[in-house]
Design a protein around this motif. Structure first.
Motif, PDB file in Angstrom:
ATOM      1  N   LYS A 510      27.327  42.238  39.369  1.00 23.50           N
ATOM      2  CA  LYS A 510      28.751  42.303  39.680  1.00 23.50           C
ATOM      3  C   LYS A 510      28.962  42.597  41.161  1.00 23.50           C
ATOM      4  CE  LYS A 510      31.407  44.526  36.811  1.00 23.50           C
ATOM      5  NZ  LYS A 510      31.958  45.588  35.935  1.00 23.50           N
ATOM      6  N   VAL A 511      30.030  42.038  41.685  1.00 18.99           N
ATOM      7  CA  VAL A 511      30.457  42.327  43.059  1.00 18.99           C
ATOM      8  C   VAL A 511      31.765  43.092  42.966  1.00 18.99           C
ATOM      9  CG1 VAL A 511      31.240  41.356  45.243  1.00 18.99           C
ATOM     10  CG2 VAL A 511      29.324  40.286  44.012  1.00 18.99           C
ATOM     11  N   GLY A 512      31.774  44.336  43.425  1.00 18.01           N
ATOM     12  CA  GLY A 512      32.968  45.161  43.283  1.00 18.01           C
ATOM     13  C   GLY A 512      33.008  45.841  41.929  1.00 18.01           C
ATOM     14  N   LYS A 513      33.895  46.812  41.796  1.00 20.00           N
ATOM     15  CA  LYS A 513      33.958  47.599  40.569  1.00 20.00           C
ATOM     16  C   LYS A 513      35.331  47.585  39.904  1.00 20.00           C
ATOM     17  CE  LYS A 513      30.418  50.843  42.210  1.00 20.00           C
ATOM     18  NZ  LYS A 513      30.103  52.255  42.502  1.00 20.00           N
ATOM     19  N   GLY A 514      36.287  46.925  40.515  1.00 18.18           N
ATOM     20  CA  GLY A 514      37.634  46.938  39.967  1.00 18.18           C
ATOM     21  C   GLY A 514      37.774  46.059  38.743  1.00 18.18           C
ATOM     22  N   ASP A 515      38.846  46.303  37.988  1.00 17.85           N
ATOM     23  CA  ASP A 515      39.145  45.469  36.836  1.00 17.85           C
ATOM     24  C   ASP A 515      39.523  44.065  37.294  1.00 17.85           C
ATOM     25  OD1 ASP A 515      38.702  47.580  35.135  1.00 17.85           O
ATOM     26  OD2 ASP A 515      40.816  48.199  35.123  1.00 17.85           O
ATOM     27  N   ILE A 516      39.252  43.108  36.447  1.00 16.84           N
ATOM     28  CA  ILE A 516      39.572  41.724  36.766  1.00 16.84           C
ATOM     29  C   ILE A 516      41.050  41.467  36.502  1.00 16.84           C
ATOM     30  CG2 ILE A 516      39.148  39.311  36.162  1.00 16.84           C
ATOM     31  CD1 ILE A 516      36.315  40.128  35.400  1.00 16.84           C
ATOM     32  N   GLU A 517      41.756  40.961  37.492  1.00 16.35           N
ATOM     33  CA  GLU A 517      43.162  40.606  37.328  1.00 16.35           C
ATOM     34  C   GLU A 517      43.242  39.165  36.861  1.00 16.35           C
ATOM     35  OE1 GLU A 517      47.335  40.423  39.916  1.00 16.35           O
ATOM     36  OE2 GLU A 517      45.456  41.068  40.853  1.00 16.35           O
ATOM     37  N   LEU A 518      44.046  38.926  35.855  1.00 14.06           N
ATOM     38  CA  LEU A 518      44.150  37.595  35.269  1.00 14.06           C
ATOM     39  C   LEU A 518      45.381  36.856  35.779  1.00 14.06           C
ATOM     40  CD1 LEU A 518      43.296  38.514  31.573  1.00 14.06           C
ATOM     41  CD2 LEU A 518      41.757  37.546  33.282  1.00 14.06           C
ATOM     42  N   ILE A 519      45.267  35.533  35.848  1.00 16.12           N
ATOM     43  CA  ILE A 519      46.417  34.706  36.214  1.00 16.12           C
ATOM     44  C   ILE A 519      47.403  34.701  35.054  1.00 16.12           C
ATOM     45  CG2 ILE A 519      47.196  32.383  36.805  1.00 16.12           C
ATOM     46  CD1 ILE A 519      44.462  31.865  38.032  1.00 16.12           C
ATOM     47  N   ASN A 520      48.645  34.995  35.347  1.00 14.60           N
ATOM     48  CA  ASN A 520      49.688  34.981  34.325  1.00 14.60           C
ATOM     49  C   ASN A 520      51.023  34.666  34.996  1.00 14.60           C
ATOM     50  OD1 ASN A 520      50.855  35.415  31.699  1.00 14.60           O
ATOM     51  ND2 ASN A 520      51.659  37.339  32.485  1.00 14.60           N
ATOM     52  N   PRO A 521      51.768  33.662  34.504  1.00 14.50           N
ATOM     53  CA  PRO A 521      51.486  32.827  33.324  1.00 14.50           C
ATOM     54  C   PRO A 521      50.404  31.792  33.608  1.00 14.50           C
ATOM     55  CG  PRO A 521      53.478  32.079  34.407  1.00 14.50           C
ATOM     56  CD  PRO A 521      53.067  33.328  35.125  1.00 14.50           C
TER      57      PRO A 521
END
Length: 539
Positions: A510-521
């Motif tokens: 993994k690169v980075g530790k943050g949560d994955i932000e999803l495209i919405n809509p």
């Protein structure tokens, strides 16, 4: 209030009658027009605020109550952190219902299908009582065309039958060398990233290029060379369409309900330009293939023999030979074939690319899963360095890994349908025109089906399925019934072949530790801004 449309029609008839006789006075005209406008406004107010709350036969079905006064749940959907929300949250609140009712734009009613029994009736027993809704057509037909995906009734049955040979297991297995070759090309790309960029790779772009190349060979008989060409116009155009700016996402969502592609703003211009280039390029390939086949038909036929080349004929050549030049009266035009190719190319590469993105994310997140998958693949390659279809299919843990991946991280978000007639499902009368949403996540994250650990990634669960989880309809990634994804087997063979290649040669961090932000809509489950990992060569 059901008489309102009739009253409106009656007033129009009276106005027309006197207008034609030229005997109506200006005061009478004013009265008639005022009456018409008043009744029209009353009818709209009734539809917006009265009918859905007090008279709809669906009003007693459980569902959320925090609706916007005019936009229903649309605001909550746009504000959610995932395109699967708030639907999955509703399922967890009402896990044992057949349907969850909610309001959307203009307070129109929609039903989220939740139980397997309701899914079975809608997708199997009464499949052709439902059609693709207009808003969904406006949302994606510009991208995927009007081919088999949007055909209905007998037309859909006919198209499905026409493609049966191309999507047979025997024919799809013959494309295994293509998958293997492109997997090796992907490995070369990873090696170059290790040498030049410390192994940092952005997965969304890389896997999109990979699957676009594969679907290009299968669908067009053309290697689009996206993996080796960093400036592929074809890929750049699809990237523009599937990864628009935030403003472009908003315009796309609004366009589903109110056509606004004509507005002269940059996101619309970018979309129209990219889409036009793709249509033009595909159209040119189709014209050339028609010409090539026409020339070949005028030549002496070669000896008939079941060669690998014949078995792995691409979809476009198949359509030109079997449908464009059909002599049974059921021929397809170049426009018809373009729509089918758009279905295959657009629908068949981005969903699979998203599956690879999430698979790599899982491998970088769950070391025990990665370790077991590697051990199984290494055992196979030790016995058979270039395994055939049967040997790959025999990898139990890889098969479980794939199914669990598509359960937890299903790329497809929704397959909305609209009742084409009044239809009864599970004892519920669904009026004609009602939108019905079948969502993979609503089934595959339902705790009443999969248990309390539904969010846990556990490939071993597939060895011990019980209760409703063992039901065919509990796995919804490809839908079910007569409209099940025609490319399902192709996708599974492709996925497994590529995973054998990259898991055996690379590991991912993994690169980075943050949560994955999803495209919405979004119509796909995709990370916003892509997803980077560090690729490391195995010893």
């Amino acid at each position: 209030m059901a008489l309102v449309p009739l009253l409106l029609a009656a007033i129009l008839a009276v106005v027309a009658k006197y207008a034609l006789k030229d005997t109506i006075t200006s005061s009478a005209t004013t009265v008639f027009v005022a009456s018409f406008v008043s009744l029209y406004i009353a009818h709209k107010l009734y539809q917006l605020f009265v009918y859905p709350r007090y008279f709809s036969p669906l009003r007693h079905i459980p569902g959320p109550k925090d609706h916007h006064f005019l936009l229903g749940q649309a605001v909550n959907q746009f504000k959610a952190n995932s395109p699967n929300e708030p639907y999955v949250s509703w399922v967890k609140k009402w896990p044992n219902e057949d349907f969850i009712r909610y309001l959307t734009f203009g307070n129109s009613e929609a039903l989220l299908v939740t139980s397997l029994a309701a899914h079975r009736e809608i997708l199997q027993a009464k499949c052709y009582s439902f059609v693709k809704p207009p808003f969904f057509k406006r949302l994606i037909t510009d991208i995927v065309g009007y081919g088999i995906v949007f055909s209905e009734g007998d037309d859909h049955k006919s198209q499905r039958k026409a493609f049966r040979g191309m999507f047979s297991l025997g024919n799809l297995k013959s494309f295994l060398p293509v998958f293997r070759s492109k997997g090796e090309e992907l490995s070369g790309l990873f090696d170059r990233a290790i040498a030049k960029d410390d192994g940092i790779v952005e997965l969304v772009e890389v896997y999109s290029r990979l699957t676009l190349d594969i679907i290009g060979i299968f669908g067009l008989g053309v290697d689009l060379d996206n993996l080796s060409n960093k400036h592929s116009v074809f890929h750049e155009c699809y990237h523009e369409i599937f990864d628009p700016t935030p403003a472009g996402l908003v315009l796309t969502a609004i366009n589903a309900f109110v056509p606004i592609r004509w507005l002269p703003v940059k996101p619309n211009r970018d979309f129209i330009r990219a889409n036009g280039i793709i249509h033009s390029m595909l159209g040119d390939i189709i014209k050339q293939r028609v010409a090539d086949v026409r020339t070949a038909r005028g030549q002496p036929k070669p000896d008939k023999k079941a060669s690998e080349e014949e078995n792995s004929k691409d979809l476009l050549t198949f359509m030109v030979e079997e449908k464009y030049f059909a002599e049974d009266g059921d021929s397809w035009s170049e426009e018809d074939m373009l729509n089918q190719i758009l279905n295959v190319v657009a629908g068949g590469h981005e969903t699979t690319a998203s599956s690879f993105v999430w698979a790599t994310h899982v491998l970088s997140t769950y070391p025990d899963v990665e370790r077991r998958l590697l051990a199984e693949i290494r055992q196979l390659l030790k016995r058979s360095p270039r395994p055939d279809y049967a040997e790959i299919e025999g990898l139990r843990y890889l098969n479980n890994f794939m199914r669990e991946l598509l359960r937890v991280h299903c790329p497809a978000i929704s397959a909305p349908r609209e009742a084409g007639e009044d239809v009864v499902i599970r004892g519920v009368l669904i009026p004609k025109g009602t939108t019905v949403h079948t969502m993979p996540a609503a089934v595959q994250h339902n705790p009443s089906i999969w248990g309390p650990n539904t969010e846990v990634f556990d490939p071993d669960r597939w060895d011990n399925l019980s209760g409703e989880a063992a039901d065919t309809y509990a796995f919804a990634a490809f839908s079910q019934g007569p409209r099940i994804c025609i490319g399902r087997v192709f996708t599974m063979i492709e996925f497994k072949a590529i995973m054998v290649e990259i898991v055996s040669k690379f590991r991912f961090e993994k690169v980075g530790k943050g949560d994955i932000e999803l495209i919405n809509p979004s119509v796909l489950l995709r990370p916003r801004g892509g997803l980077k990992v560090k690729v490391i060569r195995r010893e």
